[in-house]
Design a protein around this motif. Structure first.
Motif, PDB file in Angstrom:
ATOM      1  N   PRO A  29     -18.608  84.195 -16.336  1.00  0.00           N
ATOM      2  CA  PRO A  29     -20.074  84.071 -16.360  1.00  0.00           C
ATOM      3  C   PRO A  29     -20.748  85.418 -16.180  1.00  0.00           C
ATOM      4  O   PRO A  29     -20.302  86.253 -15.405  1.00  0.00           O
ATOM      5  CB  PRO A  29     -20.365  83.146 -15.168  1.00  0.00           C
ATOM      6  CG  PRO A  29     -19.087  82.421 -14.918  1.00  0.00           C
ATOM      7  CD  PRO A  29     -17.990  83.371 -15.278  1.00  0.00           C
ATOM      8  N   CYS A  30     -21.824  85.638 -16.913  1.00  0.00           N
ATOM      9  CA  CYS A  30     -22.545  86.908 -16.846  1.00  0.00           C
ATOM     10  C   CYS A  30     -23.434  86.925 -15.614  1.00  0.00           C
ATOM     11  O   CYS A  30     -24.378  86.140 -15.512  1.00  0.00           O
ATOM     12  CB  CYS A  30     -23.387  87.106 -18.108  1.00  0.00           C
ATOM     13  SG  CYS A  30     -24.172  88.716 -18.220  1.00  0.00           S
ATOM     14  N   ARG A  31     -23.145  87.811 -14.659  1.00  0.00           N
ATOM     15  CA  ARG A  31     -23.918  87.874 -13.419  1.00  0.00           C
ATOM     16  C   ARG A  31     -25.252  88.590 -13.622  1.00  0.00           C
ATOM     17  O   ARG A  31     -26.175  88.413 -12.846  1.00  0.00           O
ATOM     18  CB  ARG A  31     -23.100  88.587 -12.342  1.00  0.00           C
ATOM     19  CG  ARG A  31     -21.887  87.798 -11.879  1.00  0.00           C
ATOM     20  CD  ARG A  31     -22.310  86.505 -11.210  1.00  0.00           C
ATOM     21  NE  ARG A  31     -21.179  85.709 -10.789  1.00  0.00           N
ATOM     22  CZ  ARG A  31     -20.616  85.790  -9.592  1.00  0.00           C
ATOM     23  NH1 ARG A  31     -21.074  86.665  -8.712  1.00  0.00           N
ATOM     24  NH2 ARG A  31     -19.613  85.023  -9.279  1.00  0.00           N
ATOM     25  N   ILE A  32     -25.358  89.464 -14.606  1.00  0.00           N
ATOM     26  CA  ILE A  32     -26.621  90.143 -14.907  1.00  0.00           C
ATOM     27  C   ILE A  32     -26.933  89.888 -16.376  1.00  0.00           C
ATOM     28  O   ILE A  32     -26.591  90.703 -17.235  1.00  0.00           O
ATOM     29  CB  ILE A  32     -26.546  91.652 -14.638  1.00  0.00           C
ATOM     30  CG1 ILE A  32     -25.997  91.920 -13.261  1.00  0.00           C
ATOM     31  CG2 ILE A  32     -27.933  92.293 -14.772  1.00  0.00           C
ATOM     32  CD1 ILE A  32     -25.834  93.384 -12.969  1.00  0.00           C
ATOM     33  N   VAL A  68     -24.751 100.041  -4.336  1.00  0.00           N
ATOM     34  CA  VAL A  68     -26.012  99.298  -4.422  1.00  0.00           C
ATOM     35  C   VAL A  68     -26.063  98.471  -5.701  1.00  0.00           C
ATOM     36  O   VAL A  68     -26.411  97.278  -5.691  1.00  0.00           O
ATOM     37  CB  VAL A  68     -27.212 100.263  -4.367  1.00  0.00           C
ATOM     38  CG1 VAL A  68     -28.514  99.518  -4.635  1.00  0.00           C
ATOM     39  CG2 VAL A  68     -27.273 100.952  -3.013  1.00  0.00           C
ATOM     40  N   LEU A  69     -25.700  99.071  -6.819  1.00  0.00           N
ATOM     41  CA  LEU A  69     -25.770  98.378  -8.099  1.00  0.00           C
ATOM     42  C   LEU A  69     -24.762  97.237  -8.187  1.00  0.00           C
ATOM     43  O   LEU A  69     -25.049  96.171  -8.744  1.00  0.00           O
ATOM     44  CB  LEU A  69     -25.547  99.371  -9.238  1.00  0.00           C
ATOM     45  CG  LEU A  69     -26.573 100.512  -9.350  1.00  0.00           C
ATOM     46  CD1 LEU A  69     -26.159 101.504 -10.428  1.00  0.00           C
ATOM     47  CD2 LEU A  69     -27.961  99.957  -9.637  1.00  0.00           C
ATOM     48  N   LYS A  70     -23.569  97.445  -7.621  1.00  0.00           N
ATOM     49  CA  LYS A  70     -22.538  96.410  -7.695  1.00  0.00           C
ATOM     50  C   LYS A  70     -22.912  95.164  -6.895  1.00  0.00           C
ATOM     51  O   LYS A  70     -22.338  94.090  -7.122  1.00  0.00           O
ATOM     52  CB  LYS A  70     -21.199  96.974  -7.208  1.00  0.00           C
ATOM     53  CG  LYS A  70     -20.553  97.935  -8.207  1.00  0.00           C
ATOM     54  CD  LYS A  70     -19.269  98.522  -7.668  1.00  0.00           C
ATOM     55  CE  LYS A  70     -18.651  99.498  -8.667  1.00  0.00           C
ATOM     56  NZ  LYS A  70     -17.432 100.148  -8.126  1.00  0.00           N
ATOM     57  N   ALA A  71     -23.853  95.299  -5.972  1.00  0.00           N
ATOM     58  CA  ALA A  71     -24.322  94.113  -5.240  1.00  0.00           C
ATOM     59  C   ALA A  71     -24.938  93.097  -6.186  1.00  0.00           C
ATOM     60  O   ALA A  71     -24.990  91.901  -5.883  1.00  0.00           O
ATOM     61  CB  ALA A  71     -25.327  94.521  -4.162  1.00  0.00           C
ATOM     62  N   TRP A  72     -25.421  93.568  -7.356  1.00  0.00           N
ATOM     63  CA  TRP A  72     -25.967  92.639  -8.349  1.00  0.00           C
ATOM     64  C   TRP A  72     -24.905  91.675  -8.869  1.00  0.00           C
ATOM     65  O   TRP A  72     -25.229  90.609  -9.383  1.00  0.00           O
ATOM     66  CB  TRP A  72     -26.556  93.413  -9.528  1.00  0.00           C
ATOM     67  CG  TRP A  72     -27.807  94.164  -9.217  1.00  0.00           C
ATOM     68  CD1 TRP A  72     -28.572  94.081  -8.085  1.00  0.00           C
ATOM     69  CD2 TRP A  72     -28.451  95.119 -10.058  1.00  0.00           C
ATOM     70  NE1 TRP A  72     -29.646  94.927  -8.166  1.00  0.00           N
ATOM     71  CE2 TRP A  72     -29.601  95.586  -9.371  1.00  0.00           C
ATOM     72  CE3 TRP A  72     -28.181  95.632 -11.316  1.00  0.00           C
ATOM     73  CZ2 TRP A  72     -30.466  96.524  -9.912  1.00  0.00           C
ATOM     74  CZ3 TRP A  72     -29.047  96.579 -11.853  1.00  0.00           C
ATOM     75  CH2 TRP A  72     -30.171  97.011 -11.163  1.00  0.00           C
ATOM     76  N   LEU A  73     -23.655  92.085  -8.785  1.00  0.00           N
ATOM     77  CA  LEU A  73     -22.569  91.258  -9.313  1.00  0.00           C
ATOM     78  C   LEU A  73     -22.107  90.204  -8.328  1.00  0.00           C
ATOM     79  O   LEU A  73     -21.294  89.349  -8.675  1.00  0.00           O
ATOM     80  CB  LEU A  73     -21.368  92.147  -9.687  1.00  0.00           C
ATOM     81  CG  LEU A  73     -21.634  93.243 -10.720  1.00  0.00           C
ATOM     82  CD1 LEU A  73     -20.396  94.090 -10.910  1.00  0.00           C
ATOM     83  CD2 LEU A  73     -22.083  92.638 -12.049  1.00  0.00           C
ATOM     84  N   GLN A  74     -22.586  90.264  -7.091  1.00  0.00           N
ATOM     85  CA  GLN A  74     -22.139  89.332  -6.069  1.00  0.00           C
ATOM     86  C   GLN A  74     -23.008  88.085  -6.070  1.00  0.00           C
ATOM     87  O   GLN A  74     -24.212  88.154  -6.310  1.00  0.00           O
ATOM     88  CB  GLN A  74     -22.183  89.997  -4.686  1.00  0.00           C
ATOM     89  CG  GLN A  74     -21.289  91.218  -4.583  1.00  0.00           C
ATOM     90  CD  GLN A  74     -21.487  91.967  -3.273  1.00  0.00           C
ATOM     91  OE1 GLN A  74     -22.246  91.539  -2.419  1.00  0.00           O
ATOM     92  NE2 GLN A  74     -20.797  93.080  -3.137  1.00  0.00           N
ATOM     93  N   GLU A  75     -22.396  86.978  -5.776  1.00  0.00           N
ATOM     94  CA  GLU A  75     -23.124  85.714  -5.680  1.00  0.00           C
ATOM     95  C   GLU A  75     -24.002  85.734  -4.439  1.00  0.00           C
ATOM     96  O   GLU A  75     -23.538  85.967  -3.336  1.00  0.00           O
ATOM     97  CB  GLU A  75     -22.128  84.552  -5.600  1.00  0.00           C
ATOM     98  CG  GLU A  75     -22.777  83.200  -5.418  1.00  0.00           C
ATOM     99  CD  GLU A  75     -23.715  82.874  -6.559  1.00  0.00           C
ATOM    100  OE1 GLU A  75     -24.931  82.912  -6.311  1.00  0.00           O
ATOM    101  OE2 GLU A  75     -23.244  82.631  -7.668  1.00  0.00           O
ATOM    102  N   GLN A  76     -25.305  85.518  -4.605  1.00  0.00           N
ATOM    103  CA  GLN A  76     -26.233  85.546  -3.484  1.00  0.00           C
ATOM    104  C   GLN A  76     -26.897  84.202  -3.235  1.00  0.00           C
ATOM    105  O   GLN A  76     -27.744  84.070  -2.364  1.00  0.00           O
ATOM    106  CB  GLN A  76     -27.315  86.602  -3.718  1.00  0.00           C
ATOM    107  CG  GLN A  76     -26.750  87.995  -3.857  1.00  0.00           C
ATOM    108  CD  GLN A  76     -27.845  89.025  -4.047  1.00  0.00           C
ATOM    109  OE1 GLN A  76     -28.881  88.959  -3.413  1.00  0.00           O
ATOM    110  NE2 GLN A  76     -27.608  89.977  -4.922  1.00  0.00           N
ATOM    111  N   GLY A  77     -26.535  83.210  -3.986  1.00  0.00           N
ATOM    112  CA  GLY A  77     -27.107  81.878  -3.780  1.00  0.00           C
ATOM    113  C   GLY A  77     -26.018  80.856  -3.566  1.00  0.00           C
ATOM    114  O   GLY A  77     -24.867  81.060  -3.952  1.00  0.00           O
TER     115      GLY A  77
END
Length: 237
Positions: free
Chosen positions: A29-32, A208-217
């Motif tokens: 799945p595309c995280r961004i 910082v940018l790689k945090a976008w790839l982590q599941e936050q919900g």
């Protein structure tokens, strides 16, 4: 304020280049799903309108090179002007996102909840930038803004610096510069405002940018198991 664009541009652009190469090559799945980028110097400039991340590495890298080529002396004069440009960039990006969803049908592909995360990268005192954003956006329609993050790139002597030096807010010769990155995902709506300080290094900015790839919900399905019923796979007598 030090370390200035001349010292942070290479760090930020190298980190972006490395991160986008990773994001475009990940399977699953595309995280961004979508990304946009603004540069704010003496004026606001949208270097990258919203595009799908997957399959667009060449275009994304071209945008990074355009960001890298911004002159070192291209800074805003006056904090009032900086606040106006930041507000305009945030509101323009939200409007751009709505138009993208409306005209491309991306709703079914990537953005189920139509939410946006905005990251402002600067070497200015982070808390003063947060105050500028809060003041500028207090009456704005932010229904599609899920999170607003200010990332302050710090030099060796800047850690813990929450506000500009005395009188800096009234100094119309104060110079500022920002990079605004806007990513769109399908997480829960609702805005948070965060401040994060990082050192002036490629590794720190990549983190910082790689945090976008982590599941936050917690509302996404992480694992789906299909178990056959007894009638589908009968056990021999």
């Amino acid at each position: 304020m030090p370390p200035w664009w001349s010292e942070t541009s290479t760090v930020l652009c190298d980190a972006l280049d490395n991160f986008l190469s990773l994001a475009c090559s990940l399977d699953g799945p595309c995280r961004i799903p979508l990304l946009s980028l603004y540069a704010i110097s003496r004026q606001q400039e949208c270097l990258l309108p919203f595009v799908q991340v997957r399959g667009n590495l060449a275009r994304l890298r071209s945008c990074v090179e355009e960001l890298r080529s911004i002159p070192n002396g291209a800074c805003i004069r006056g904090t009032g002007r900086a606040g106006d440009l930041l507000r305009q960039a945030v509101l323009d990006s939200l409007q751009q996102f709505k138009q993208f969803i409306r005209h491309t049908g991306a709703r079914n592909q990537a953005c189920n909840n139509e939410s946006v995360e905005i990251t402002v990268v600067t070497s200015q005192p982070g808390r003063s930038i947060v105050h500028l954003l809060e003041a500028g956006l207090k009456d704005a329609d932010l229904v599609s803004l899920r999170r607003l993050l200010v990332v302050q790139i710090c030099g060796a002597g800047d850690w813990g610096q929450d506000a500009p030096s005395p009188g800096a807010s009234e100094n119309e010769d104060a110079q500022t510069g920002f990079c605004v990155l806007i990513s769109a995902d399908s997480l829960t709506l609702g805005m948070e405002v965060d401040l994060q300080q990082v050192e002036n290094s490629v590794f720190a900015m990549e983190t910082v940018l790689k945090a976008w790839l982590q599941e936050q919900g917690g509302d996404r399905e992480q694992l789906h198991l299909l178990l056959p019923s007894p009638s589908d796979n009968p056990i021999p007598g």
